[in-house]
Scaffold this active site. Sequence first.
Site, PDB file in Angstrom:
ATOM      1  CD  GLU A 181      -9.903  -0.261  -0.369  1.00 49.44           C
ATOM      2  OE1 GLU A 181      -8.824  -0.871  -0.434  1.00 49.44           O
ATOM      3  OE2 GLU A 181     -10.744  -0.456   0.533  1.00 49.44           O
TER       4      GLU A 181
ATOM      5  CD  GLU B 173      -2.887  -1.057   2.427  1.00 51.85           C
ATOM      6  OE1 GLU B 173      -2.862  -0.058   3.194  1.00 51.85           O
ATOM      7  OE2 GLU B 173      -3.667  -2.007   2.567  1.00 51.85           O
TER       8      GLU B 173
HETATM    9  O1  KIV Z   1      -6.826  -6.724   1.736  1.00 49.36           O
HETATM   10  C1  KIV Z   1      -7.621  -6.669   0.785  1.00 49.36           C
HETATM   11  O2  KIV Z   1      -8.573  -7.462   0.671  1.00 49.36           O
HETATM   12  C2  KIV Z   1      -7.415  -5.614  -0.204  1.00 49.36           C
HETATM   13  C3  KIV Z   1      -8.483  -5.404  -1.239  1.00 49.36           C
HETATM   14  C4  KIV Z   1      -9.615  -4.667  -0.648  1.00 49.36           C
HETATM   15  C5  KIV Z   1      -7.945  -4.738  -2.441  1.00 49.36           C
HETATM   16  O3  KIV Z   1      -6.433  -4.950  -0.175  1.00 49.36           O
END
Ligand code: KIV
Length: 297
Positions: A197, A130
């Site tokens: 997201e 991220e």
């Molecule tokens: O952890 C997860 O499920 C995610 C998705 C929402 C993309 O990062």
Amino acid sequence: MSIRPQQPGPATPAPGKLPLTELPEMKARRQPIVMVTAYDAPGGRLADQAGADLVLVGDSAAMTVLGHESTVPATMEEMLMLTRAVTRGAQRPLVVADLPFGSYQVSDEDAVRNSIRFVKDAAADAVKLEGAGPMLPRVDAIVGAGIPVMGHIGLTPQSATMLGGFKAQGRTADKARQLVDDALALEAAGCFAVVLEAVPAPVAAHVTERLEIPTIGIGAGAATDGQVLVWHDLLGLYEGHAPRFVKQYAGLAGEISRALEAYVAEVRSGAFPEEKHTYAMPQEELEAFEGAVPKVR
Ligand code: KIV
């Protein structure tokens, strides 16, 4: 005599595996890319059978299967165990393992070491992290080690507190421009795809047009190159407030509750198990057994 490996090595795609290079081609053909999360072997297998292209072992597991309030507590050991299970079930889809919070933020070395564990010990095909900015050297380092990296910007749950909670991102002109810059920087650093997201649809559409690599949206509208949903959300398994971008394709929590309540009631009433659920033994063996043990009634 030449010695050939009998099994593909970690850097060799298994037979039948979707090649990573197919993803930009799908983008070019405007063929939607489908990603779904999974956390165990049956989930990986069912996602594969349904035709998903990518399976994400998301750190959402911390909330969906481990009962935490956020994704932050997920550990490397937990994510490795879940990823091993998913890769046993999913053959064709590329399996992307989420680097958990704390496994890559401190240094490039941590990021590379932990990514290698996912590929080597859990048979993941790629990892996801991220953020952009300070995370760009991490992407460069992991890709430099030969491991494909998926980026993730917009609402990044590992830093939700910094973002003011689980809120849509990029809703001002400045923030939207920053998102575009971050996406371009992640592409330049070597990401093979970027998750967007909870960002406004026009911003996601613009990012998608500007990038050569695919965008995978969740709450980012219909113009991204692909979509991802969380297993428990789409199947109606997660009891809690679902974000507005979730579409539930089934209500399995209700179905499971009904089945469990019926089981509990039948065990209590004696309706289960029936004759057909039990094993018999040859009469002479039964008689020999009964003759050899003390009578209990
Ligand atoms: O952890 C997860 O499920 C995610 C998705 C929402 C993309 O990062």
